[in-house]
Design an enzyme around this catalytic site. Structure first.
Site, PDB file in Angstrom:
ATOM      1  N   GLU A  49      13.471 -67.425   0.065  1.00  0.00           N
ATOM      2  CA  GLU A  49      14.427 -68.342   0.701  1.00  0.00           C
ATOM      3  C   GLU A  49      15.076 -67.629   1.880  1.00  0.00           C
ATOM      4  O   GLU A  49      15.371 -66.449   1.810  1.00  0.00           O
ATOM      5  CB  GLU A  49      15.516 -68.757  -0.310  1.00  0.00           C
ATOM      6  CG  GLU A  49      16.531 -69.736   0.265  1.00  0.00           C
ATOM      7  CD  GLU A  49      17.625 -70.136  -0.736  1.00  0.00           C
ATOM      8  OE1 GLU A  49      17.939 -69.334  -1.643  1.00  0.00           O
ATOM      9  OE2 GLU A  49      18.178 -71.242  -0.593  1.00  0.00           O
ATOM     10  N   LYS A 118      15.616 -78.549   1.022  1.00  0.00           N
ATOM     11  CA  LYS A 118      16.299 -78.346  -0.266  1.00  0.00           C
ATOM     12  C   LYS A 118      17.053 -79.609  -0.661  1.00  0.00           C
ATOM     13  O   LYS A 118      17.892 -80.104   0.100  1.00  0.00           O
ATOM     14  CB  LYS A 118      17.257 -77.163  -0.124  1.00  0.00           C
ATOM     15  CG  LYS A 118      17.881 -76.681  -1.412  1.00  0.00           C
ATOM     16  CD  LYS A 118      18.715 -75.442  -1.078  1.00  0.00           C
ATOM     17  CE  LYS A 118      19.174 -74.667  -2.266  1.00  0.00           C
ATOM     18  NZ  LYS A 118      19.818 -73.395  -1.851  1.00  0.00           N
ATOM     19  N   CYS A 159      15.335 -72.603  -4.563  1.00  0.00           N
ATOM     20  CA  CYS A 159      16.432 -71.967  -5.287  1.00  0.00           C
ATOM     21  C   CYS A 159      17.150 -72.883  -6.274  1.00  0.00           C
ATOM     22  O   CYS A 159      16.659 -73.121  -7.367  1.00  0.00           O
ATOM     23  CB  CYS A 159      17.396 -71.344  -4.277  1.00  0.00           C
ATOM     24  SG  CYS A 159      18.319 -69.962  -5.000  1.00  0.00           S
TER      25      CYS A 159
HETATM   26  O1  LIG Z   1      21.611 -71.522  -8.889  1.00  0.00           O
HETATM   27  C1  LIG Z   1      22.050 -70.412  -8.623  1.00  0.00           C
HETATM   28  O2  LIG Z   1      22.685 -69.751  -9.438  1.00  0.00           O
HETATM   29  C2  LIG Z   1      21.842 -69.790  -7.286  1.00  0.00           C
HETATM   30  C3  LIG Z   1      21.333 -70.766  -6.286  1.00  0.00           C
HETATM   31  C4  LIG Z   1      21.226 -70.239  -4.915  1.00  0.00           C
HETATM   32  O3  LIG Z   1      21.531 -69.109  -4.641  1.00  0.00           O
HETATM   33  C5  LIG Z   1      20.709 -71.101  -3.873  1.00  0.00           C
HETATM   34  O4  LIG Z   1      20.455 -72.275  -4.121  1.00  0.00           O
HETATM   35  O5  LIG Z   1      20.530 -70.604  -2.758  1.00  0.00           O
END
Ligand SMILES: O=C(O)CCC(=O)C(=O)O
Length: 281
Positions: A49, A118, A159
């Site tokens: 990411e 996303k 993510c």
């Molecule tokens: O869900 C999480 O704990 C981290 C998510 C995250 O860092 C993101 O979505 O960029």
């Protein structure tokens, strides 16, 4: 049936890139790792990411670009030069005055075969630990995204998207055999949930899952957990990085996926007829 044309296995490479504040250097470094992975036999290479920018709401605007743009054009070229599929992590994308956290994927002809924005923005507040509100600057995507490769169909998420089992279920129901989640968990939710979520998605949908993080940088404003990993459909890890920059490889065996599904046939045993609140006593 199209699926019969798919080969039954391939090597997957996940690049745990050391992302810095130097955008051009990040892109160049990523292409070097793509070339190295291809040389080692990888057919699909995945980046983390936000691989061209530090992760943080204060950075997204400055590092953002249109698609196609500098970063994605380089990825397209790298896919062609190295004869690989690239799932290009994500980058901050600017489109129509809005910013998105966007993944692009390319085939070995250099054609863009998927673009995923996303869907679930990372808005959390764990008192005393971490508060992060992506929605302060980013807009969400509104679509699920799959891409076809000669090896298997792939479901894409970024993510925080991994926390939503519903999304993985849709991908599994649509025939995906691999779920790819470029991600950057942190030092609070990373140790608690990163591995657990990847293995959970792998077991509940009986498919391969990879979660691909930037390398850990303790000096960054947001410290990524690292631990890029690949789970098989049994929920066993096939490879895992520690904190530093490295490539994690796995030889994906789609016959094994079929074996797991035959042995524990939950897909055929689902009781959609009782999964509604109206049936609850
Ligand atoms: O869900 C999480 O704990 C981290 C998510 C995250 O860092 C993101 O979505 O960029």
């Amino acid at each position: 049936m199209l699926i019969n044309q798919f080969k039954k296995g391939f090597r997957l490479a996940c690049v745990q890139l050391a992302v810095t504040a130097d955008k051009a250097a990040n892109i160049t470094r990523a292409t070097k790792f793509i070339a190295a992975a291809a040389k080692n036999g990888a057919k699909i290479v995945v980046l983390p990411e936000c691989f061209n920018s530090p992760y943080g709401t204060q950075y997204f605007k400055d590092y953002s670009e249109k698609i196609p743009g500098e970063t994605t054009t380089t990825l397209a070229q790298a896919a062609k030069e190295n004869n690989v599929h690239i799932i290009g992590g994500s980058i901050p994308e600017e489109c129509g005055g809005k910013l998105y956290n966007t993944l692009t994927a390319f085939n070995p002809q250099g054609e863009m075969i998927a673009k995923h924005r996303k869907v679930h923005l990372f808005d959390i507040d764990v008192p005393g630990k971490i508060r992060f509100q992506e929605s302060e600057v980013l807009a969400p995507g509104n679509n699920l995204t799959m891409c076809d490769t000669p090896y298997c169909k792939i479901g894409l998420g970024i993510c925080y998207d991994i926390r939503f089992a519903e999304m993985a279920r849709v991908y599994a129901n649509s025939g995906c055999k691999l779920l790819v989640y470029p991600g950057a968990f942190n030092m609070t939710t990373g140790p608690a949930h990163w591995e657990l979520l990847a293995r959970a998605r792998a077991v509940d949908s009986q498919l391969y899952v990879c979660s691909v993080s930037p390398a850990r940088d303790e000096t960054a404003t947001y410290t990524a957990w690292g631990h890029t990993l690949i789970s098989n459909p049994w929920g066993a890890l096939m490879g895992e990085a520690k904190e530093k920059e490295e490539i994690v490889y796995a030889d994906i065996d789609l016959n094994y996926l079929d074996e797991v599904r035959d042995a524990i046939p939950v897909t055929k045993q689902r009781r959609e007829d009782v999964y509604t609140m109206s049936k609850a006593l």
